[in-house]
Scaffold this motif. Structure first.
Motif, short mmCIF file in Angstrom:
data_model
loop_
_atom_site.label_atom_id
_atom_site.label_comp_id
_atom_site.label_asym_id
_atom_site.label_seq_id
_atom_site.Cartn_x
_atom_site.Cartn_y
_atom_site.Cartn_z
N ARG A 228 24.96 -1.39 6.69
CA ARG A 228 25.77 -0.26 7.16
C ARG A 228 25.69 -0.21 8.66
O ARG A 228 24.62 -0.36 9.24
CB ARG A 228 25.23 1.05 6.55
CG ARG A 228 26.06 2.28 6.89
CD ARG A 228 25.70 3.42 5.95
NE ARG A 228 24.33 3.86 6.12
CZ ARG A 228 23.96 4.99 6.74
NH1 ARG A 228 24.89 5.80 7.24
NH2 ARG A 228 22.71 5.34 6.82
N ILE A 229 26.83 -0.01 9.31
CA ILE A 229 26.83 0.02 10.76
C ILE A 229 27.45 1.31 11.27
O ILE A 229 28.44 1.80 10.73
CB ILE A 229 27.58 -1.21 11.35
CG1 ILE A 229 27.50 -1.21 12.87
CG2 ILE A 229 29.00 -1.29 10.88
CD1 ILE A 229 27.94 -2.51 13.50
N LEU A 230 26.82 1.86 12.31
CA LEU A 230 27.27 3.11 12.91
C LEU A 230 27.48 2.89 14.40
O LEU A 230 26.80 2.06 15.01
CB LEU A 230 26.23 4.22 12.72
CG LEU A 230 25.76 4.49 11.29
CD1 LEU A 230 24.57 5.43 11.31
CD2 LEU A 230 26.89 5.09 10.48
N THR A 231 28.41 3.61 14.98
CA THR A 231 28.58 3.55 16.44
C THR A 231 28.25 4.90 17.05
O THR A 231 28.52 5.95 16.47
CB THR A 231 30.03 3.17 16.82
OG1 THR A 231 30.94 4.10 16.24
CG2 THR A 231 30.36 1.78 16.35
N GLY A 232 27.65 4.84 18.21
CA GLY A 232 27.28 6.06 18.92
C GLY A 232 25.99 5.85 19.69
O GLY A 232 25.35 4.80 19.59
N ASN A 233 25.62 6.83 20.47
CA ASN A 233 24.43 6.76 21.31
C ASN A 233 23.35 7.65 20.73
O ASN A 233 23.42 8.88 20.80
CB ASN A 233 24.78 7.20 22.74
CG ASN A 233 23.66 6.93 23.71
OD1 ASN A 233 22.49 6.88 23.34
ND2 ASN A 233 24.01 6.73 24.97
N ILE A 234 22.34 7.04 20.16
CA ILE A 234 21.27 7.79 19.50
C ILE A 234 20.47 8.63 20.49
O ILE A 234 19.85 9.63 20.12
CB ILE A 234 20.33 6.82 18.74
CG1 ILE A 234 19.38 7.60 17.82
CG2 ILE A 234 19.56 5.93 19.70
CD1 ILE A 234 18.55 6.72 16.90
N LEU A 235 20.52 8.25 21.77
CA LEU A 235 19.79 9.00 22.79
C LEU A 235 20.49 10.30 23.16
O LEU A 235 19.88 11.21 23.71
CB LEU A 235 19.61 8.16 24.05
CG LEU A 235 18.73 6.91 23.90
CD1 LEU A 235 18.76 6.09 25.19
CD2 LEU A 235 17.31 7.30 23.54
N GLU A 236 21.78 10.38 22.85
CA GLU A 236 22.56 11.56 23.25
C GLU A 236 23.06 12.38 22.06
O GLU A 236 23.42 13.55 22.24
CB GLU A 236 23.76 11.11 24.09
CG GLU A 236 23.38 10.41 25.39
CD GLU A 236 24.59 9.90 26.15
OE1 GLU A 236 25.71 10.01 25.62
OE2 GLU A 236 24.41 9.40 27.28
N ASP A 237 23.09 11.79 20.90
CA ASP A 237 23.70 12.46 19.74
C ASP A 237 22.67 12.56 18.62
O ASP A 237 22.38 11.58 17.92
CB ASP A 237 24.92 11.66 19.29
CG ASP A 237 25.71 12.37 18.19
OD1 ASP A 237 25.24 13.40 17.68
OD2 ASP A 237 26.80 11.87 17.85
N ILE A 238 22.13 13.75 18.41
CA ILE A 238 21.09 13.93 17.39
C ILE A 238 21.63 13.72 15.98
O ILE A 238 20.89 13.38 15.06
CB ILE A 238 20.45 15.33 17.52
CG1 ILE A 238 19.18 15.40 16.65
CG2 ILE A 238 21.44 16.42 17.14
CD1 ILE A 238 18.37 16.65 16.84
N SER A 239 22.94 13.88 15.80
CA SER A 239 23.52 13.68 14.47
C SER A 239 23.34 12.24 14.00
O SER A 239 23.29 11.98 12.79
CB SER A 239 25.00 14.06 14.46
OG SER A 239 25.77 13.16 15.22
N ILE A 240 23.26 11.30 14.93
CA ILE A 240 23.04 9.90 14.55
C ILE A 240 21.65 9.74 13.97
O ILE A 240 21.46 9.07 12.96
CB ILE A 240 23.26 8.98 15.77
CG1 ILE A 240 24.73 9.01 16.19
CG2 ILE A 240 22.83 7.55 15.44
CD1 ILE A 240 25.03 8.23 17.44
N SER A 241 20.67 10.36 14.61
CA SER A 241 19.30 10.31 14.07
C SER A 241 19.27 10.87 12.66
O SER A 241 18.60 10.33 11.77
CB SER A 241 18.35 11.11 14.97
OG SER A 241 18.06 10.40 16.16
N GLU A 242 19.98 11.95 12.45
CA GLU A 242 20.00 12.56 11.12
C GLU A 242 20.69 11.67 10.11
O GLU A 242 20.30 11.58 8.94
CB GLU A 242 20.69 13.93 11.21
CG GLU A 242 19.90 14.93 12.05
CD GLU A 242 20.69 16.18 12.38
OE1 GLU A 242 21.91 16.20 12.10
OE2 GLU A 242 20.09 17.14 12.91
#
Length: 320
Positions: A228-242
């Motif tokens: 599974r692949i996601l795009t985004g910046n984990i350092l700026e977007d907490i929703s990615i961490s979730e």
């Protein structure tokens, strides 16, 4: 899609100022061609697979920019505004002849030209082969990974990627779940899955990574549901961490530059299982101590191995 390419011939000392004029006129990207040798510091900062040899510098530079086709009136207005802005620089810097030459190009011109430099190579018993090359008889008894990075980063040629591959070989086990941060073409995830990992999650800020990684999964006969692949910046977007989940990965690999790895290391332990492996690479040797300190500052991590190849360093830690 056809694009119009415009090239400004100028002097090397004027490139920064003319680039500024182009940006002010709505040009998003500028390609600079000159023969100024890179400093050693610049070479270490460049995270690329191929470093070209340059002829002698003659003080001439070419700045190219691309625009989709405009009406004749719109194009003339845009070029006129750019030339006017460049003219105003004459009092501050030698701009040379500052001619602008128009040409026509297509996406494939810059997407595919680099392929002539990417050839099959081996990392221990793993062969990494571009998809457009024929299979060779000598690869028959080896693991062959086929890769086409497309316009995403990652051929595997760079030392930092090879350092990661060797760490994956050591630590992949059956049922391993891996998080690949800065996955690019998906090469490390593909190799992890071919080595026996059960599932991989890739994360990248570049949307092109989605297409490249999915195509590389297919050509390597890996089921889509395993990656599974996601795009985004984990350092700026907490929703990615979730979304990627907490305390659920056996291995987290991050092949990124040290300046990104340092803040990343502050949140990575939240996603790593106890006893899980954190593999970092992309660290130039001058940044090694900084990364050791950044990892050691997290009480949940313990450094277990540091490996090197040429000027590059990989640091592997375990979650406590």
């Amino acid at each position: 899609m056809k694009w119009n390419k415009f090239t400004v011939k100028t002097t090397t000392q004027a490139t920064d100022l003319i680039s500024g004029v182009l940006v002010e006129n709505g040009i998003d990207g500028v390609e600079i061609e000159d023969n100024i040798p890179l400093s050693e510091e610049d070479k270490k900062k460049m995270f690329i697979d191929f470093l070209p040899e340059l002829p002698e510098d003659e003080g001439i530079a070419y700045l190219s920019f691309y625009m989709e086709e405009l009406s004749q009136e719109e194009e003339q207005k845009k070029i006129s505004d750019i030339l006017e802005g460049i003219e105003e620089l004459k009092d501050f810097v030698d701009i040379g002849e500052c001619s602008i030459v128009k040409g026509e190009t297509q996406d494939t011109d810059w997407i595919n030209n680099w392929k002539q430099y990417f050839k099959s190579f081996e990392v221990d018993n793993i062969v990494i082969k571009p998809t457009w090359e024929e299979m060779k008889p000598e690869y028959e008894d080896k693991m062959v990974i086929q890769i086409d990075p497309g316009i995403a980063f990652g051929t595997g040629l760079h030392e930092t990627t090879q350092l990661c591959i060797r760490q994956l070989q050591k630590h992949i086990k059956p049922h391993t779940k891996i998080l690949d941060v800065g996955c690019g073409s998906g090469i490390l995830s593909v190799i992890a899955l071919k080595l026996g990992a059960e599932q991989a999650v890739g994360l990248d800020v570049d949307e092109n990574a989605i297409t490249a990684a999915r195509e590389n999964l297919e050509v390597n006969h890996i089921p889509q549901e395993k990656f599974r692949i996601l795009t985004g910046n984990i350092l700026e977007d907490i929703s990615i961490s979730e979304e990627i989940g907490y305390e659920c990965y056996d291995i987290i690999v991050a092949n990124i530059l040290a300046d990104v790895l340092k803040p990343l290391t502050s949140i990575i332990p939240d996603h790593l299982k106890k006893g899980g492996i954190y593999i970092t690479s992309g660290i130039i040797d001058s940044k090694e101590q900084e990364m050791i300190e950044a990892i050691s500052a997290r009480p949940e991590l313990e450094i277990i191995e540091i490996t090197r190849k040429n000027d590059w360093v990989s640091i592997t830690a375990v979650g406590k």
